[in-house]
Scaffold this active site. Structure first.
Site, short mmCIF file in Angstrom:
data_model
loop_
_atom_site.label_atom_id
_atom_site.label_comp_id
_atom_site.label_asym_id
_atom_site.label_seq_id
_atom_site.Cartn_x
_atom_site.Cartn_y
_atom_site.Cartn_z
N ASP A 77 0.85 -1.21 0.00
CA ASP A 77 0.00 0.00 0.00
C ASP A 77 0.88 1.24 0.00
O ASP A 77 0.66 2.21 -0.75
CB ASP A 77 -0.89 0.03 1.26
CG ASP A 77 -2.08 -0.92 1.20
OD1 ASP A 77 -2.34 -1.58 2.22
OD2 ASP A 77 -2.73 -1.00 0.13
N GLU A 115 -4.27 6.39 1.17
CA GLU A 115 -3.23 6.15 2.17
C GLU A 115 -2.73 7.43 2.84
O GLU A 115 -1.70 7.40 3.54
CB GLU A 115 -2.07 5.38 1.53
CG GLU A 115 -2.48 4.07 0.86
CD GLU A 115 -3.32 3.15 1.77
OE1 GLU A 115 -4.13 2.37 1.23
OE2 GLU A 115 -3.19 3.22 3.00
N ASP A 140 -6.51 5.52 -5.35
CA ASP A 140 -6.38 4.37 -4.47
C ASP A 140 -5.11 3.69 -4.94
O ASP A 140 -5.13 2.98 -5.95
CB ASP A 140 -7.59 3.45 -4.63
CG ASP A 140 -7.44 2.18 -3.79
OD1 ASP A 140 -8.36 1.34 -3.84
OD2 ASP A 140 -6.42 2.04 -3.10
N ASP A 164 -5.43 -1.14 -4.73
CA ASP A 164 -6.78 -1.65 -4.47
C ASP A 164 -6.74 -3.16 -4.37
O ASP A 164 -6.03 -3.81 -5.14
CB ASP A 164 -7.71 -1.23 -5.62
CG ASP A 164 -9.13 -1.74 -5.42
OD1 ASP A 164 -9.74 -1.35 -4.42
OD2 ASP A 164 -9.60 -2.57 -6.23
O1 LIG Z 1 -13.13 -7.79 1.91
P1 LIG Z 1 -14.45 -7.36 1.36
O2 LIG Z 1 -15.39 -6.79 2.41
O3 LIG Z 1 -15.10 -8.41 0.51
O4 LIG Z 1 -14.15 -6.12 0.42
C1 LIG Z 1 -13.42 -6.34 -0.77
C2 LIG Z 1 -13.30 -4.97 -1.37
O5 LIG Z 1 -12.44 -4.20 -0.53
C3 LIG Z 1 -11.41 -3.64 -1.31
O6 LIG Z 1 -10.23 -4.39 -1.19
C4 LIG Z 1 -11.23 -2.22 -0.78
O7 LIG Z 1 -10.14 -1.62 -1.41
P2 LIG Z 1 -8.73 -1.46 -0.68
O8 LIG Z 1 -8.09 -2.78 -0.70
O9 LIG Z 1 -8.04 -0.44 -1.53
O10 LIG Z 1 -9.00 -0.96 0.72
C5 LIG Z 1 -11.89 -3.73 -2.77
O11 LIG Z 1 -10.85 -3.80 -3.69
C6 LIG Z 1 -12.67 -5.01 -2.74
O12 LIG Z 1 -13.68 -5.06 -3.75
MG LIG Z 2 -9.53 0.01 -2.90
MG LIG Z 3 -6.34 0.65 -1.37
#
Ligand SMILES: O=P(O)(O)OC[C@H]1O[C@](O)(COP(=O)(O)O)[C@@H](O)[C@@H]1O
Ligand SMILES: [Mg+2]
Ligand SMILES: [Mg+2]
Length: 349
Positions: free
Chosen positions: A71, A94, A112, A115
């Site tokens: 990240d 971040e 982001d 991601d």
């Molecule tokens: O773990 P969960 O609740 O299924 O959420 C998955 C979602 O969270 C995320 O990872 C959030 O984004 P980040 O990883 O940038 O925080 C998305 O990419 C993904 O669709």
């Molecule tokens: Mg994300």
């Molecule tokens: Mg992210």
């Protein structure tokens, strides 16, 4: 814009974008900067654990997520690249506050950097998301980000997958580029992505079913009932734990992606952030002929009041997104009478 041949390098494509609209010169420079950072990040990810523990945890970010090494690496690479581009301010997942890079520059960028962070360290697809808006000059560094998604001049994401891809829009369709590692550049593979209006695939984290709002429960229930229920077709389900990975599939073959609000603490507006995840994706989806809502409102009309504000996201094939909207409007049969699950719905009391 002239039709573009498969294999056209990103810089040649961007030159055509600017030739067609000189007002996009600075925006094209930002896309170049993000693409260059992405090539670096792709190399870091491609080395896996040989480059150290990319999943090593550190501090918490402003959204309460524990930051992983990758990240921070991605954040540093992208913001360093943006510092050399015509970017006044950056809103990054971040960084708690808006970053001021080049005061007086014409653009503001929401990013982001990485991601799909839960996929770091297990060799699954992750990505980088960006949305580019005009900068509103003055002392209020957040002003540029308190505008609707329709003000985005361009948006896109990079997928660090089996191929590293860049999916981008300047408001004239959605294009796909693939990183040619031998040439060290992104090259065009799809000049105009088109999302099929109808679909038989939905993406949602089903482990949260007991927390969903009733319309989402009813919609998913009817997907599970398949050809025996009101949807009158059997569905497949996917959930990749990485928004950008799910989105590349939806943009390529259709489907509907749902990250709705739910009753968990802090999840009333879902998990995804409006500025640097939901709005950029909504622009890409609409430019590819799909739709993106929060269940009822068009995403691109929403205005963030804080740079880390969340928004529910229902997007993809227009017919499916519209169908979810009818559930929110209360227009669908109560799946509780489902013959499949008797009086008790599979996921409803
Ligand atoms: O773990 P969960 O609740 O299924 O959420 C998955 C979602 O969270 C995320 O990872 C959030 O984004 P980040 O990883 O940038 O925080 C998305 O990419 C993904 O669709
Ligand atoms: Mg994300
Ligand atoms: Mg992210």
């Amino acid at each position: 814009m002239a039709d573009l041949a498969v294999g056209t390098p990103l810089d040649a494509y961007l030159a055509q974008v600017v030739q067609a609209d000189a007002g996009l010169r600075d925006t094209a420079a930002v896309v170049t900067a993000v693409a260059e950072a992405a090539i670096d990040i792709s190399a870091v990810i491609g080395r896996g654990a040989l480059g150290g523990d990319l999943a090593a945890t550190g501090d918490q970010n402003s959204d309460g997520d524990v930051q992983k090494a990758l990240d921070v690496i991605a954040h540093d690479r992208v913001t360093a690249a943006l510092r050399g581009a015509p970017v006044a301010t950056v809103a990054s997942e971040e960084a708690t506050d808006v970053m001021v890079l080049n005061p007086g520059a014409p653009l503001a960028v929401a990013i982001d950097p990485l991601d799909g962070s839960s996929n770091i360290g297990v060799n699954m697809v992750v990505g980088t998301v960006f949305g580019i808006r005009p900068a509103i000059q003055g002392d209020d560094v957040e002003a540029s980000f308190r505008t609707p998604g329709t003000t985005q001049l361009a948006a896109g994401f990079v997928n660090y997958g089996p191929a590293t891809t860049l999916i981008v829009t300047f408001g004239k369709g959605t294009q796909t580029f693939v990183l040619d590692r031998e040439q060290g550049q992104f090259r065009l593979t799809v000049a105009a992505m088109k999302i099929p209006a109808a679909a038989k695939e939905y993406a949602i984290n089903a482990s949260n079913a007991r927390f969903w709002d009733p319309p989402v429960k009813a919609f998913v229930e009817d997907c599970l009932r398949g050809s025996e229920g009101p949807r009158d077709k059997d569905y497949n389900m996917r959930w990749l734990g990485s928004m950008v990975a799910d989105m590349q599939r939806v943009l390529t073959r259709g489907g509907v992606f749902l990250y709705p609000g739910d009753s968990r603490k802090g999840y009333a507006r879902g998990r995804l952030r409006l500025l640097y995840e939901v709005a950029p994706v909504a622009m890409l989806i609409e430019q590819a002929g799909g739709t993106a809502t929060d269940g009822q409102e068009r995403i691109l009309d929403l205005v963030a009041t804080g740079i880390h504000e969340r928004a529910p996201l229902i997007c993809g094939s227009a017919e499916e997104v519209a169908c979810v909207g009818t559930y929110y409007a209360g227009g669908k049969p109560d799946a509780g009478r489902s013959p499949l699950f008797g009086q008790r719905g599979l996921i409803r009391p």
